[in-house]
Scaffold this active site. Structure first.
Site, PDB file in Angstrom:
ATOM      1  N   ASP A   1       0.894  -1.175   0.018  1.00  0.00           N
ATOM      2  CA  ASP A   1      -0.009   0.082  -0.003  1.00  0.00           C
ATOM      3  C   ASP A   1       0.953   1.221   0.097  1.00  0.00           C
ATOM      4  OD1 ASP A   1      -2.361  -1.027  -0.042  1.00  0.00           O
ATOM      5  OD2 ASP A   1      -2.894  -1.032   2.041  1.00  0.00           O
TER       6      ASP A   1
ATOM      7  N   LYS B   1      -3.281   2.888  -3.011  1.00  0.00           N
ATOM      8  CA  LYS B   1      -4.656   3.476  -3.297  1.00  0.00           C
ATOM      9  C   LYS B   1      -4.969   4.586  -2.450  1.00  0.00           C
ATOM     10  CE  LYS B   1      -8.834   1.053  -4.081  1.00  0.00           C
ATOM     11  NZ  LYS B   1      -9.466   2.357  -4.673  1.00  0.00           N
TER      12      LYS B   1
ATOM     13  N   MET C   1      -9.257   8.110   8.412  1.00  0.00           N
ATOM     14  CA  MET C   1      -9.172   9.115   7.247  1.00  0.00           C
ATOM     15  C   MET C   1     -10.033  10.158   7.562  1.00  0.00           C
ATOM     16  SD  MET C   1      -9.423   5.854   4.376  1.00  0.00           S
ATOM     17  CE  MET C   1     -10.460   4.783   5.596  1.00  0.00           C
TER      18      MET C   1
END
Length: 239
Positions: free
Chosen positions: A37, A58, A168
């Site tokens: 990642d 991503k 997030m």
């Protein structure tokens, strides 16, 4: 049908290389190829010097087609290599898109094993020395994210629980705080904001819900927001 390799979905933990599990570190050292990642650190990748490295980073806001491409890469790697590691930040089974990857690999007849990792919320609580639960104050915790599918309304279903942990959360800080205030949370509800959890540039800030409603500026890394009475600073803890 030619023999295919085995894929391991490995949790890298929150960032620090020494917070990966012993099993995860061992598998990295044995891997033929590692698909990693965007948030995986160079120090973590140093654990697999023998492996071919494939970045499949991503970021939030990208379309789901990117995940389809990652799924296809995993299948193709398993057809070329005996031992494939898919290295994911945190824990693969929490906001890690594991369902899509497991489904694609299983449909292709590829053996998969999941190796858990320390999820960022737990590492953040440890870094701040702030338990997510507290006897007589908080006995329930919810992890949530405002990242949704393209046809879903962001923040439409913030959980109702004692302690809230938003993954997030940097971009959605204002909307989250406003929604919580409308739901009846007190403006002075304690909030902890953690950026780059467990890394050398980790930052911890204590604020309140009304301050969160004014935003967090421009963070320089992934942000976790923890809200609730359990986030009140302990008496002997420095602010």
């Amino acid at each position: 049908m030619p023999a295919v390799g085995k894929v391991f979905l490995v949790g890298a933990g929150p960032g620090a290389a020494d917070l990966i599990t012993v099993r995860g570190a061992r598998l990295l050292g044995e891997a033929d190829v590692v698909l990693y990642d965007a948030l995986v650190t160079p120090e973590m990748l140093a654990l697999c010097p023998q492996a071919d490295l494939v970045s499949v980073g991503k970021r939030a806001g990208q379309r789901s087609a990117a995940q389809d491409f990652i799924n296809q890469q995993l299948i193709e790697c398993a057809q070329k290599y005996a031992r494939v590691v898919r290295l994911k930040g945190g824990d693969p089974m929490l906001f890690g898109r594991a369902d899509e990857e497991l489904t694609a690999l299983e449909a292709a007849g590829i053996e998969v094993e999941v190796v858990p990792g320390i999820t960022t919320a737990v590492a953040a609580a440890a870094a701040a020395k702030q338990p997510l639960t507290k006897r007589g104050v908080a006995r329930s915790v919810a992890f949530f994210t405002s990242s949704t599918a393209p046809d879903e309304d962001d923040l439409s279903g913030i959980p109702s629980t004692d302690t809230l942990v938003q993954y997030m959360g940097g971009r959605e800080a204002i909307a989250t705080a406003q929604r919580l205030l409308l739901q009846g949370r007190r403006p002075d509800t304690p909030v902890l904001v953690l950026e780059n959890v467990s890394r050398p540039d980790q930052r911890i800030e204590r604020i309140t819900l009304d301050k969160l409603a004014h935003g967090l500026g421009s963070p320089h890394g992934p942000v976790l927001v923890m809200v609730g009475e359990a986030m009140e600073a302990r008496p002997l803890q420095q602010s």
